[in-house]
Write a protein that holds these residues in place. Structure first.
Motif, mmCIF file in Angstrom:
data_model
loop_
_atom_site.group_PDB
_atom_site.id
_atom_site.type_symbol
_atom_site.label_atom_id
_atom_site.label_comp_id
_atom_site.label_asym_id
_atom_site.label_seq_id
_atom_site.Cartn_x
_atom_site.Cartn_y
_atom_site.Cartn_z
ATOM 1 N N LEU A 55 106.546 -32.407 98.612
ATOM 2 C CA LEU A 55 106.682 -30.958 98.638
ATOM 3 C C LEU A 55 105.301 -30.318 98.673
ATOM 4 C CD1 LEU A 55 109.378 -30.554 95.839
ATOM 5 C CD2 LEU A 55 109.745 -30.221 98.300
ATOM 6 N N LEU A 76 103.500 -27.641 97.114
ATOM 7 C CA LEU A 76 103.756 -26.848 95.913
ATOM 8 C C LEU A 76 103.464 -25.372 96.114
ATOM 9 C CD1 LEU A 76 102.515 -29.232 93.073
ATOM 10 C CD2 LEU A 76 104.820 -28.931 93.994
ATOM 11 N N ARG A 133 104.700 -23.625 98.264
ATOM 12 C CA ARG A 133 105.917 -23.059 98.842
ATOM 13 C C ARG A 133 107.074 -23.190 97.844
ATOM 14 N NH1 ARG A 133 101.916 -22.975 101.454
ATOM 15 N NH2 ARG A 133 101.623 -23.275 103.708
ATOM 16 N N ASP A 134 106.755 -23.572 96.604
ATOM 17 C CA ASP A 134 107.784 -23.997 95.656
ATOM 18 C C ASP A 134 107.901 -23.093 94.441
ATOM 19 O OD1 ASP A 134 109.808 -25.909 95.021
ATOM 20 O OD2 ASP A 134 108.481 -26.825 93.543
ATOM 21 N N LYS A 189 111.808 -21.536 94.387
ATOM 22 C CA LYS A 189 112.896 -22.514 94.450
ATOM 23 C C LYS A 189 112.732 -23.605 93.390
ATOM 24 C CE LYS A 189 110.797 -25.072 98.334
ATOM 25 N NZ LYS A 189 110.609 -26.386 97.742
ATOM 26 N N GLN A 190 111.489 -23.920 93.038
ATOM 27 C CA GLN A 190 111.192 -24.831 91.917
ATOM 28 C C GLN A 190 111.933 -26.162 92.037
ATOM 29 O OE1 GLN A 190 111.717 -22.666 88.222
ATOM 30 N NE2 GLN A 190 110.326 -21.045 88.872
ATOM 31 N N ASP A 191 111.799 -26.791 93.197
ATOM 32 C CA ASP A 191 112.346 -28.134 93.351
ATOM 33 C C ASP A 191 111.541 -29.151 92.551
ATOM 34 O OD1 ASP A 191 114.344 -27.316 95.091
ATOM 35 O OD2 ASP A 191 113.143 -27.650 96.883
ATOM 36 N N SER A 192 110.273 -28.869 92.320
ATOM 37 C CA SER A 192 109.405 -29.804 91.604
ATOM 38 C C SER A 192 109.354 -29.480 90.114
ATOM 39 C CB SER A 192 107.982 -29.748 92.173
ATOM 40 O OG SER A 192 107.386 -28.495 91.884
ATOM 41 N N ARG A 231 107.345 -17.233 97.593
ATOM 42 C CA ARG A 231 107.253 -18.703 97.639
ATOM 43 C C ARG A 231 105.831 -19.167 97.360
ATOM 44 N NH1 ARG A 231 108.594 -19.343 103.974
ATOM 45 N NH2 ARG A 231 110.067 -17.743 103.295
ATOM 46 N N GLU A 276 110.473 -27.471 103.665
ATOM 47 C CA GLU A 276 110.274 -27.774 102.243
ATOM 48 C C GLU A 276 111.591 -28.132 101.549
ATOM 49 O OE1 GLU A 276 107.376 -28.189 100.683
ATOM 50 O OE2 GLU A 276 106.464 -27.909 102.656
ATOM 51 N N TRP A 292 117.069 -19.468 100.099
ATOM 52 C CA TRP A 292 116.708 -20.870 99.909
ATOM 53 C C TRP A 292 117.927 -21.788 99.811
ATOM 54 C CZ3 TRP A 292 112.199 -22.926 100.920
ATOM 55 C CH2 TRP A 292 111.061 -22.111 100.899
#
Length: 582
Positions: free
Chosen positions: A165, A167, A169-170, A173-176, A270, A447, A498
């Motif tokens: 990912l 980060l 761009r995260d 959405k907080q995928d990480s 993002r 992403e 998202w």
């Protein structure tokens, strides 16, 4: 005899501590590894009571995210800064570990700010927080080849994290786990100023340092005025004194920067500074030029951070006052922008120091190729387009009603510090409800998600059934703007955009045509108005008139048999009175 005693004493005294950073010990073209960086801050922490490093949350690498807090009074908790004219400056390094100038610059900066008396004074009325390396995962994935366009250092980390990912761009959405740990850290500190250190890509020009500042039109008026009239002029003046002039980030349309001028960067939530703007924090992204040698890039980053901290020290009261005023005005703000567009009729002027773009034959293809002639520098005024206008706004609801089923969304709201209360009993509430009328979806993943855009909605008032434990998100604190931009589906980086609500876009029930033919015929016999509406629609849409299947589908969608939850956005806008919550 005396000389012998002196030499004995000198030999017996402990060696002077070597406080050089790994970068300073190197050849000017090396950057600290993750282990070296953390070990250096641990050494500072052990030696100076004004510094505390601590793990603040997990990352996808399995290693913790660290924060380094510098406070001369030894008070390392956010509560000691909040509610006072004591600004908090948060510096984040290594979100892209292949762009490591901030990693090396901050190690030296923190050391100097506790060791040098003249610099210590700058921290008397502020708290400095540093994230040594944000993308720990990428920093551990070290190589010497992935930054193809970059002039050093010799080896560095990788842009993607352990889940590949980006980060930067995260943030929403907080995928990480990195992003969730950052959100908790950010919520605790509520910094007045945030800096994210980077290296650029793109055109060639004379500057070592370029700067993205929070887009002025997206800030509250008091903060926007403070940024444009006080803070940015001071940063430009300070960097001029270091003989490292600043220019706005070199983003442009056309073949070269001087073709049509520079364009402001509209950082949506993002991105790091787009996210921090949602909470009335002024943000900066430093972008050193990738073709300059590594040592001057580190020095320019150090100088920028030093200039910033010195100004915050002298202007602390004005900064905290502007931010407090922005927070107060947020409580009465009645409308919120959801999307923006560049105003190409409004342009400022900037003196730009560039290199002339020329064309020559490519040795690869034989076709004409662009190159920048460093023997042909220029300084000239360029247009700088940095005015953005809202293209879509929404009125402020009193609260959002969120069914407890949407746990992923609720988790992200909690991390951000949103005010969430729960209904204490089952109830029916009439609220403002959206139906998704149209949207576009990217054909390829971005992403980890297939992004939605161009969202249009139909608004209705509906009685909806809610259950004990469902949530009410009130817009009565500093998270109001965050809630609006995350929960309004038309917003550029909303949770809907998202893909967090994609399950509502699919029907769960339908019909068999040979069975529904008789049901539809009976419906039309019993309801002449429905028959008349269908005939009108057929006149307006020839394709509908020619398709029996399409007409059957039309009748189904206008009947009681069509499921009411299909395309119904599950989060409702509440404008009513008091709710039974806890």
């Amino acid at each position: 005899m005396l000389s012998f005693l002196l030499s004995t004493l000198l030999l017996a005294s402990p060696p002077k501590e070597d406080w050089r950073t790994p970068f300073e010990k190197g050849n000017g073209n090396t950057t600290a590894t993750y282990a070296e960086c953390i070990a250096y801050y641990q050494k500072l922490d052990a030696a100076y009571p004004e510094i505390q490093m601590r793990a603040v949350g997990p990352t996808d690498s399995g290693q913790p995210l660290h924060e380094v807090v510098v406070a001369l009074d030894g008070k390392f908790e956010p509560a000691n800064s909040q509610g006072r004219s004591r600004p908090v400056v948060l510096i984040q390094n290594g979100i892209h570990p292949g762009e490591p100038e901030g990693i090396d610059a901050c190690m030296a900066l923190v050391r100097d700010y506790v060791q040098k008396k003249e610099l210590r004074r700058q921290l008397e009325n502020m708290t400095l927080v540093v994230i040594p390396i944000y993308n720990v995962d990428g920093a551990l994935n070290r190589n010497s080849t992935t930054r193809t366009n970059q002039n050093g250092p010799e080896s560095y980390g990788f842009r993607g994290n352990a889940r590949n990912l980006d980060l930067n761009r995260d943030y929403v959405k907080q995928d990480s786990r990195n992003a969730r740990s950052f959100a908790e850290l950010f919520r605790r500190w509520q910094p007045d100023i945030f800096v994210d250190t980077h290296t650029s890509n793109g055109a060639d020009y004379q500057y070592t340092m370029t700067l993205i500042a929070t887009q002025k039109d997206k800030l509250a008026p008091d903060l926007s005025d403070y940024l444009t009239q006080r803070l940015l002029p001071a940063l430009n003046t300070g960097m001029d004194k270091h003989k490292s002039p600043l220019t706005p980030y070199v983003d442009f349309e056309g073949r070269t920067p001087d073709a049509r001028g520079l364009v402001g960067f509209l950082e949506t939530p993002r991105y790091s500074t787009g996210y921090t703007t949602l909470f009335n924090t002024i943000g900066f992204v430093t972008e050193t030029h990738m073709l300059k040698a590594y040592t001057p890039r580190v020095q320019a980053t150090y100088d920028f951070l030093d200039v910033l901290l010195r100004f915050v020290h002298t202007d602390a009261a004005a900064l905290t006052q502007a931010r407090a005023q922005a927070v107060r005005k947020l409580s009465t703000q009645s409308t919120f922008p959801l999307a923006w567009k560049l105003d190409t009729t409004a342009a400022d002027k900037v003196n730009f120091r560039g290199y002339t773009g020329k064309t020559k034959s490519s040795e690869v293809s034989g076709q004409p190729r662009l190159y920048y002639d460093r023997k042909a520098p220029f300084t000239r005024q360029l247009n700088y387009y940095n005015t953005f206008r809202p293209t879509l706004t929404v009125s402020r609801p009193k609260a959002y009603l969120i069914p407890q089923a949407w746990t992923e969304v609720l988790d992200r709201l909690r991390v951000a510090g949103a005010s969430l209360q729960r209904l204490t009993r089952d109830t029916t509430l009439t609220a403002e409800v959206y139906y998704i009328e149209d949207y576009k979806t990217s054909p390829r993943p971005y992403e980890g998600h297939y992004l939605h855009s161009g969202v249009t909605v139909r608004t209705t008032q509906q009685p909806l059934r809610y259950y004990r434990g469902d949530y009410v998100a009130s817009l009565d604190d500093a998270t109001a703007r965050f809630l609006v931009e995350m929960l309004e589906p038309q917003a550029t980086d909303s949770f809907f955009a998202w893909g967090f609500f994609d399950s509502i876009l699919q029907q769960k029930e339908h019909f068999s045509d040979y069975v529904f033919e008789d049901v539809a015929a009976d419906l039309l016999r019993r309801d002449p108005a429905l028959r008349e509406q269908l005939e009108k629609q057929k006149q307006q849409e020839p394709a509908l008139a020619k398709s029996g299947d399409a007409q059957l589908e039309w009748v189904y969608r206008h009947s009681k048999y069509y499921e009411p939850t299909h395309m119904r956005y599950p989060i409702a806008r509440w404008q009513g009175g008091t709710l039974a919550v806890k």
